[in-house]
Design a protein around this motif. Structure first.
Motif: not given
Length: 330
Positions: A168, A172-173, A175-176, A179-180, A231-234
């Motif tokens: 990412a 993307r970071f 946005v994510h 969200d989190e 799945s939600r780790d980034l």
């Protein structure tokens, strides 16, 4: 095709000319009388239905298209005949209403052409109302639209991925993390962030060259990503030689364990770095921050805390993990 509908109303020359026009147009044209019986069927319809005019003229709508009786197209046809209403059928809801095929091969496969259908009332002096159905092949337009959508999605995905490392990117970071952060605030759950910096990377680039430097960053990205299973780790490239990791539903202790595992994994790769002030191979420094968001919490505060912890890790000799807690790095 027959033009019995117009015989006696126009001259023989005009009739032949009209028939030539109807045969030349690259769209389907057919007409139903007030009793829903077919009175006109042009050459395009003959070609794509594989049914000559002589075999269909005089038949009712129900005889020709039994599976379409009382469907959207039939209702629109009745509305044109009874109430003089025109209808342009939605291509989204009625992709291929009529059994029409672009080629004999498509007919054999049962693959209908994509259709745009326009149903219009016809009214002439001294004659009962008729209904004209116009059908156009929009298969190519639909295929182009699908391709454009696929390209747009591909372009969008590329704008969220770092071109060098394949993980990412900063966008993307951002946005994510937002969200989190909202999710953690709703659920009153912990959210952890790890900020990572490659130790003495400028010296690596200056001495080994940017091509080796790019390869080094790609290998580090792979090492970091390999430690995440949920799945939600980034993991994202934050910029230059900096990386960041988002760990939802993770306490400070859990984030510390992940960070230490990542540090060890990068060190285990033994990427040579003769110009490092820490070790003869590439190492990383990591700063960890954790928050259970409340009304006063912000993502900026979480990033700032992790960045301060990372700064402390660098001051503490690098190649280590520092956790930010109680307003001070620990």
């Amino acid at each position: 095709m027959q033009l019995s509908l117009l015989q006696g109303m126009v001259g023989e020359g005009e009739l032949r000319l009209l028939q030539g026009v109807l045969d030349a147009v690259r769209t389907g044209l057919f007409v139903f009388d007030a009793g829903q019986r077919l009175v006109l069927w042009n050459h395009w319809m003959e070609q794509h239905s594989q049914q000559p005019a002589g075999s269909v003229l005089g038949k009712s709508f129900a005889e020709l298209f039994p599976e379409m009786v009382d469907g959207r197209t039939h209702i629109a046809l009745r509305a044109a005949l009874e109430n003089s209403f025109s209808s342009l059928l939605s291509q989204t809801l009625n992709k291929s209403p009529f059994p029409l095929y672009a080629t004999p091969a498509d007919l054999a496969l049962g693959q209908r052409m994509q259709q745009a259908v326009h149903i219009m009332p016809l009214q002439a002096a001294g004659m009962p109302r008729h209904c004209l159905v116009q059908v156009s092949d929009v298969s190519m337009a639909v295929a182009r639209e699908r391709k454009l959508r696929e390209q747009a999605l591909e372009l969008e995905s590329q704008t969220l991925v770092d071109g060098l490392t394949g993980i990412a990117n900063r966008r993307r970071f951002n946005v994510h993390l937002e969200d989190e952060f909202r999710r953690a605030k709703r659920n009153a759950s912990p959210l952890s962030l790890i900020m990572i910096d490659v130790d003495y990377f400028k010296d690596y680039n200056d001495n080994y060259g940017h091509q080796r430097g790019d390869s080094c960053l790609a290998q580090i990205a792979a090492a970091l990503a390999g430690q995440l299973n949920r799945s939600r780790d980034l993991v994202a490239r934050y910029g230059g030689e900096e990386f960041t990791v988002i760990l939802p539903d993770t306490t400070a202790d859990g984030a510390l364990q992940v960070a230490e595992t990542m540090r060890c994994e990068v060190e285990a790769r033994q990427l040579p770095h003769e110009y490092s002030g820490v070790a003869p191979h590439v190492t990383i420094s990591l700063g960890v921050s954790t928050v259970v968001p409340d009304l006063l919490s912000t993502t900026g505060g979480l990033i700032h805390a992790a960045d301060r912890a990372l700064y402390q890790a660098k001051r503490s000799g690098r190649n280590c993990v520092v956790v930010y807690a109680d307003e001070r790095p620990a």
